[in-house]
Scaffold this motif. Structure first.
Motif, PDB file in Angstrom:
ATOM      1  N   PRO A 104       0.827  -1.210   0.000  1.00  0.00           N
ATOM      2  CA  PRO A 104       0.000   0.000   0.000  1.00  0.00           C
ATOM      3  C   PRO A 104       0.861   1.259   0.000  1.00  0.00           C
ATOM      4  O   PRO A 104       1.981   1.260   0.509  1.00  0.00           O
ATOM      5  N   LYS A 105       0.326   2.315  -0.560  1.00  0.00           N
ATOM      6  CA  LYS A 105       1.046   3.588  -0.618  1.00  0.00           C
ATOM      7  C   LYS A 105       0.666   4.449   0.585  1.00  0.00           C
ATOM      8  O   LYS A 105      -0.505   4.603   0.904  1.00  0.00           O
ATOM      9  N   TRP A 106       1.678   4.997   1.238  1.00  0.00           N
ATOM     10  CA  TRP A 106       1.449   5.894   2.360  1.00  0.00           C
ATOM     11  C   TRP A 106       2.724   6.697   2.568  1.00  0.00           C
ATOM     12  O   TRP A 106       3.770   6.408   1.991  1.00  0.00           O
ATOM     13  N   SER A 107       2.638   7.737   3.381  1.00  0.00           N
ATOM     14  CA  SER A 107       3.810   8.579   3.645  1.00  0.00           C
ATOM     15  C   SER A 107       3.947   8.793   5.144  1.00  0.00           C
ATOM     16  O   SER A 107       2.971   8.756   5.895  1.00  0.00           O
ATOM     17  N   TRP A 108       5.178   9.035   5.590  1.00  0.00           N
ATOM     18  CA  TRP A 108       5.416   9.333   6.999  1.00  0.00           C
ATOM     19  C   TRP A 108       4.722  10.626   7.393  1.00  0.00           C
ATOM     20  O   TRP A 108       4.252  10.786   8.513  1.00  0.00           O
ATOM     21  N   GLU A 109       4.629  11.572   6.447  1.00  0.00           N
ATOM     22  CA  GLU A 109       3.967  12.845   6.740  1.00  0.00           C
ATOM     23  C   GLU A 109       2.500  12.619   7.098  1.00  0.00           C
ATOM     24  O   GLU A 109       1.986  13.178   8.077  1.00  0.00           O
ATOM     25  N   SER A 110       1.806  11.786   6.319  1.00  0.00           N
ATOM     26  CA  SER A 110       0.390  11.533   6.600  1.00  0.00           C
ATOM     27  C   SER A 110       0.220  10.771   7.906  1.00  0.00           C
ATOM     28  O   SER A 110      -0.741  10.996   8.653  1.00  0.00           O
TER      29      SER A 110
END
Length: 298
Positions: free
Chosen positions: A188-194
């Motif tokens: 899955p796609k995700w970011s540390w910022e989110s």
């Protein structure tokens, strides 16, 4: 690797026996799915896909159920015979990072079923994993989720001249395999910022994909890919995605913390959530867990 419930009055946690500590202690009592054990091979891998070369003899091919599309038997250059196929209409298995396969094996010259350590016969694996016998890797090429194939696997692409005594495979045995693709996906796609934004907003979990299969209910069981996360260092401590390592989660088990079970309720098969650690959970545990459900059994 899932959080374990704490006994009353005891704030200590214990690591899963045999697990590796990386930065934080990985805690929890989880039944690790034996998804590869039954298909380990000491043979040299062969990744040739089915190419449609016809064989001279298709006798003995099993009859299909109503509505199934049956292909004329054909053999790959590697020697795997595709006896019949019911095409799926989901994502392709050989282009996905991880797939869940239901594999039923038996010795072709008889009715001897090959013993497997998993009760439901399913495994979560990469089709590039050389620990899986070459006949399964080759025979599953080109399949899609929902698809089924009946395969004939020669000894050289199975357990060879030595066989596999523990599984009931005699030396030089040809195998018959019924393979169904249950699930296939990329990380899955995700970011540390989110993720940090979710933490600062007071959220208890971050949904990346709610999934489209059955929802995980209270007391339900699921097979899942789980990664422990360290928010302080923006690091995934132990991810299941590169190796497609799957675990069994039982939401009715007292060994899984109530708060963790609650954050997974309603997540559907194929869905992913990042579950965040509550502030009152001991600091030695991971800060969050990335959980992807690949199978739900309520």
């Amino acid at each position: 690797m899932t959080p374990r419930s704490q006994p009353s009055g005891d704030s200590r946690t214990s690591g899963l026996p045999g697990s590796t500590r990386v930065g934080h202690r990985i805690v929890g009592r989880v039944v690790v799915v034996g998804f590869l054990t039954s298909f380990l091979a000491t043979l040299v891998a062969c990744g040739t896909s089915l190419d449609g070369t016809p064989t001279a003899d298709a006798a003995g091919a099993p009859s299909s159920s109503a509505g199934e599309e049956v292909e004329p038997a054909h053999t790959s250059e590697a020697g795997v015979t595709m006896i019949s196929e019911f095409p799926g209409d989901g994502p392709r298995a050989d282009t996905a990072a991880c797939v869940q396969l239901d594999v039923r094996l038996k010795v072709a010259d008889g009715d001897t079923h090959v013993t497997t350590p998993t009760g439901d016969h399913s495994m979560v694996v990469s089709l590039n994993d050389t620990r899986v016998i070459p006949g399964i890797r080759s025979g599953a090429r080109g399949m899609r989720v929902g698809g089924r194939r009946a395969l004939g696997i020669p000894p050289a692409l199975a357990y060879g001249d030595h066989g596999w005594k523990l599984g009931g495979v005699p030396p030089g045995a040809r195998l018959h395999a019924d393979v169904t693709v249950l699930w296939a996906a990329d990380p899955p796609k995700w970011s540390w910022e989110s993720l940090h934004h979710a933490v600062s907003s007071g959220q208890h979990h971050l949904s990346l994909d709610e999934g489209s299969g059955p929802a995980l209910e209270a007391g339900g069981q699921a097979t899942a890919l789980i990664s422990s996360m360290d928010l302080k260092h923006d690091a995934v401590l132990k991810t299941g995605w590169p190796s497609c390592s799957a675990q069994a989660i039982d939401l009715g088990s007292s060994d899984v913390s109530v708060w963790f079970r609650n954050e997974l309720k309603g997540l559907r098969s194929g869905g992913t959530r990042i579950v965040l650690k509550p502030s009152d959970v001991p600091a030695e545990q991971a800060d969050a867990w990335l959980v992807t459900l690949v199978g739900v059994r309520n």
